[in-house]
Design an enzyme around this catalytic site. Structure first.
Site, PDB file in Angstrom:
ATOM      1  N   GLU A 282       0.879  -1.225   0.039  1.00  0.00           N
ATOM      2  CA  GLU A 282       0.046   0.014   0.001  1.00  0.00           C
ATOM      3  C   GLU A 282       0.732   1.247   0.182  1.00  0.00           C
ATOM      4  OE1 GLU A 282      -4.095  -1.218   2.123  1.00  0.00           O
ATOM      5  OE2 GLU A 282      -2.708  -0.872   3.385  1.00  0.00           O
ATOM      6  N   ASP A 355      -8.294  -9.276   3.843  1.00  0.00           N
ATOM      7  CA  ASP A 355      -8.181  -8.277   4.656  1.00  0.00           C
ATOM      8  C   ASP A 355      -9.205  -7.964   5.826  1.00  0.00           C
ATOM      9  OD1 ASP A 355      -7.071  -5.687   6.075  1.00  0.00           O
ATOM     10  OD2 ASP A 355      -7.556  -4.434   4.406  1.00  0.00           O
ATOM     11  N   GLU A 383     -12.560  -2.292  12.049  1.00  0.00           N
ATOM     12  CA  GLU A 383     -13.015  -1.528  10.664  1.00  0.00           C
ATOM     13  C   GLU A 383     -13.870  -2.088   9.704  1.00  0.00           C
ATOM     14  OE1 GLU A 383      -8.986  -1.902   8.702  1.00  0.00           O
ATOM     15  OE2 GLU A 383      -9.583  -1.050   6.810  1.00  0.00           O
TER      16      GLU A 383
HETATM   17  C1  BDP Z   1      -6.259  -2.157   5.772  1.00  0.00           C
HETATM   18  C2  BDP Z   1      -6.264  -0.821   6.528  1.00  0.00           C
HETATM   19  C3  BDP Z   1      -5.454   0.266   6.256  1.00  0.00           C
HETATM   20  C4  BDP Z   1      -4.224  -0.495   6.933  1.00  0.00           C
HETATM   21  C5  BDP Z   1      -3.698  -1.931   6.022  1.00  0.00           C
HETATM   22  C6  BDP Z   1      -2.648  -2.505   7.227  1.00  0.00           C
HETATM   23  O1  BDP Z   1      -7.599  -0.525   5.777  1.00  0.00           O
HETATM   24  O2  BDP Z   1      -5.784   1.021   6.982  1.00  0.00           O
HETATM   25  O3  BDP Z   1      -3.097   0.170   6.768  1.00  0.00           O
HETATM   26  O4  BDP Z   1      -4.988  -2.730   6.559  1.00  0.00           O
HETATM   27  O5  BDP Z   1      -3.156  -3.610   7.659  1.00  0.00           O
HETATM   28  O6  BDP Z   1      -7.251  -3.241   6.482  1.00  0.00           O
HETATM   29  O7  BDP Z   1      -1.623  -2.174   6.980  1.00  0.00           O
END
Ligand code: BDP
Length: 716
Positions: A282, A355, A383
């Site tokens: 990301e 996720d 979340e």
């Molecule tokens: C996702 C989230 C994000 C996190 C990412 C992570 O939306 O905010 O940074 O995972 O785990 O679920 O690195």
């Protein structure tokens, strides 16, 4: 309350004189509700009885154990209780041997954990067997705080950070220390022994001199209760903080920079735990930016922290933009590196391949990486499960995950056993949970969100516990103080019947309800926007990567719905060990809970119930809404058993949850109906929202007559 008291009397066949007498007692009992703002969590003050404590050796942890016994002993009044520090080969670090009149452990923390266990058993009426050996499942039981240095919390829904307050506010106050101490005690009471203090999307500034001073202050407090501190780091820190020309893990100048930094950290925090790293994921930097592998990056850091007994938790949550299958990426990237990591590297793998969704199959990496230590990461903060607005007890999700059979080393190779050292010979074992703790008075926002913090700790300690037991314990510890008269067996059984059991039922059903009203039958990641709150199956803004948009995941079309991950599709099934690969691959044997995860299913596909797939989908959404309505009724009947403000608070949030469930149901069914062209079964309730209205709304604001959710977390 009045009615409830009269009902108890009706239920019992007493003579009228006795009835009158009982009536007087019941009406004179203080009202059940007493001020409880939730701050004490599951550690409520109890009326402690005297206990005669015999302790040979007194260490800091044993002194705490003594303090806790004096504060919470509800066993036999005046009993003698011995604390023994003595090694035994049956004991792992932190483990203990229990008996009715004492605790024995090989280390001081084991003594403290044993005392918490004794007190918990006393308060929840669980027996103690003499000579019972209790060992933790994992050595490191860690909370991951996604706290930013400015005090905001990524995916946090319960106020700002308890650790960080921004650049302008670096002074450590007595109030900070008090809060950290309470936090540490709560963790220790359920066996948690580590905290990563900052967001995995880490700022390089976490390692500047000022923040390391704050780290020291926090670590000094957390240590009191045996909690080790860890930090998340930014892989580009040598360049971005140190001013080097790059952060290539094989560059000697970079290695030296990390060596110096690590030395600096251990000078202020001698028992520092190590680093958590999100690399090449990301948009975060990582070794691949320099043509190196995850192993190159992780091992470089591992070698540097090794002399200090530090560990590196390297996350497998990686994926690059793809039009193929995001669910396969972590496995594809990490399996070739199996065996290439140092023994103080632990690969931290999210429970599911995508996720933290309301339901996913387990990540195929569990059990498959046989020569590398792997640790599970679960998400305590909600979340994807209604933030702190929805009541969802996540223990059942984690239990399902930990007990999933990977078949990697034969039947019974559960995820739990593949990660806790039972199957593989590992130098380290660990588990992490993304924390739901913030500055809210009750720490977690929703009063019931505390149960998720509690459940994580309990499962990290014992990964074979059942959610039923955990729910029982949590309800008893959190609420039984409000039984008017604990010595009165009548009141206790009434409390169990009218409060404990119904509330436990809400908790036990709540995750399945959330799956039903949001993403049943294997649907996943169909959220509106980046807030991950309401439904957005239609949401596909052009500026966003395809694999961040819902249509990529649900693949709804005229011919059906679902992501084909079978051999005729992306072949993600192949990552699983047999018999799972074949079971998931065949639409007739694939568990229906994962159907759309693995299959593209025609709308008229016949389900096990005999219904068409479309009808079944409608039923699931409908069930979800109905379940929440039932939770509301059950909760309403609990009035009088808990603090009145807390009662109203939960009632208010359940109202919102019901409306949100309706939004989910209507939004998803009306949208999918544009493809299926099939009617919602006549016997089910009609939608109450229009699809157009929902599509045009920001899902956080649909339920406008409710206070808006705070959108204070930093979002991508
Ligand atoms: C996702 C989230 C994000 C996190 C990412 C992570 O939306 O905010 O940074 O995972 O785990 O679920 O690195």
């Amino acid at each position: 309350m009045k009615n409830k008291r009269i009902n108890i009397l009706k239920a019992i066949n007493f003579s009228s004189v006795k009835k009158l007498f009982l009536l007087c007692i019941l009406f004179y009992l203080p009202a059940a509700s007493h001020a409880d703002n939730g701050h004490d969590l599951w550690l409520k003050n109890v009326k402690a009885l005297p206990v005669n404590i015999i302790a040979g050796k007194k260490t800091a942890a044993i002194n705490l154990a003594i303090q806790e016994l004096n504060r919470g002993w509800t066993g036999r009044s005046g009993a003698s209780f011995t604390l023994t520090l003595k090694k035994d080969k049956a004991l792992k670090t932190g483990g203990f041997i229990l008996s009715e009149n004492g605790v024995q452990a090989g280390d001081e923390w084991g003594v403290l954990y044993g005392v918490y266990e004794i007190l918990r058993r006393q308060q929840t009426g669980q027996p103690v067997q003499n000579g019972e050996v209790v060992n933790p499942s994992y050595q490191q039981r860690i909370l991951n705080h996604w706290d930013n240095l400015d005090g905001s919390i990524e995916r946090g829904y319960s106020g700002l950070s308890i650790f960080w307050k921004g650049d302008k506010n670096t002074t450590v106050t007595d109030a900070d220390k008090k809060l950290w101490m309470e936090y540490a005690r709560a963790n220790a009471s359920i066996g948690i022994n580590g905290s990563v203090l900052n967001n995995v999307n880490a700022s390089p500034q976490i390692l500047n001199a000022e923040n390391l001073q704050r780290l020291k202050a926090i670590a000094d407090v957390l240590r009191t209760y045996g909690i080790r501190s860890y930090l998340s780091i930014n892989f580009s820190s040598p360049a971005r903080l140190g001013g080097l020309k790059n952060s290539d893990p094989l560059d000697p100048a970079v290695i030296q920079w990390w060596k110096d930094k690590v030395k600096e950290i251990y000078t202020v925090v001698p028992d520092f735990g190590g680093f958590l790293v999100k690399a090449n994921s990301e948009g975060q930097p990582g070794p691949q930016d320099f043509g190196r592998t995850h192993a190159n990056g992780a091992n470089m850091l591992a070698d540097i922290v090794k002399p200090y007994k530090g560990i590196i938790m390297w996350r497998a949550f990686v994926y690059s933009p793809t039009d193929k299958d995001r669910a396969k990426q972590a496995y594809n990237e990490f399996m070739p590196l199996d065996g290439k990591f140092r023994d103080n590297v632990i690969i931290q793998v999210k429970n599911g391949p995508v996720d933290f969704q309301p339901r996913e199959p387990f990540s195929a990496l569990f059990g498959a990486m046989k020569k590398t230590t792997v640790m599970p990461e679960v998400q305590i903060t909600q979340e994807y499960l209604g933030h702190s607005e929805h009541l969802v007890f996540l223990s059942t999700l984690w239990e399902e995950f930990l007990k999933s059979d990977t078949y990697q080393e034969g039947k019974g190779s559960t995820v739990g056993r593949c990660t806790d050292g039972s199957i593989f010979n590992q130098a380290n074992t660990a588990i992490a949970g993304v924390a739901n703790v913030g500055l809210d008075t009750n720490w977690c926002g929703h009063p019931f969100a505390q149960s998720n913090w509690y459940a994580f700790g309990r499962l990290a300690w014992n990964n074979t516990l059942t959610s039923g037991q955990i729910a029982n314990e949590w309800i008893q510890l959190s609420f039984s103080n409000s039984i008017s008269n604990k010595d009165n067996p009548l009141a206790v059984s009434e409390w169990e019947r009218n409060f404990l059991l119904p509330v436990k039922q809400i908790m036990m059903e709540s995750r399945e309800a959330a799956v039903n009203y949001s993403m049943p039958l294997g649907l996943h990641h169909i959220f509106a926007g980046n807030h991950h709150f309401g439904p957005g199956p239609w949401d596909a803004p052009k500026r966003v990567r395809a694999d961040w948009t819902p249509p990529y995941y649900h693949q709804a079309a005229a011919d059906g719905i679902g992501f084909n991950r079978t051999k005729t599709g992306t072949d993600a099934v192949e990552q699983y060990h047999e018999p799972l690969a074949s079971t998931f691959n065949d639409i007739n044997t694939c568990p229906e809970i994962y159907l759309l995860w693995f299959h593209h299913v025609s709308w008229d596909h016949k389900m096990k119930s005999g219904k068409t797939f479309w009808d079944e989908l409608c039923y699931h959404y409908n069930d979800g809404v109905m379940q929440v309505r039932q939770f509301q009724k059950t909760w309403d009947a609990a009035e009088g058993y808990v603090d009145q403000d807390m009662f109203t608070e939960v009632q208010r949030r359940l109202k919102r949850q019901e409306k949100d469930a309706q939004v989910w149901k209507d939004g998803c069914l009306l949208y999918f109906q544009t493809f299926s062209k099939m009617p919602i079964p006549a016997e089910l309730e009609r939608p109450v929202y229009d699809l157009k209205f929902l599509q045009a709304s920001d899902m956080l604001r649909v339920n406008d007559n409710q206070p808006l959710l705070p959108v204070r977390n930093k979002m991508r």
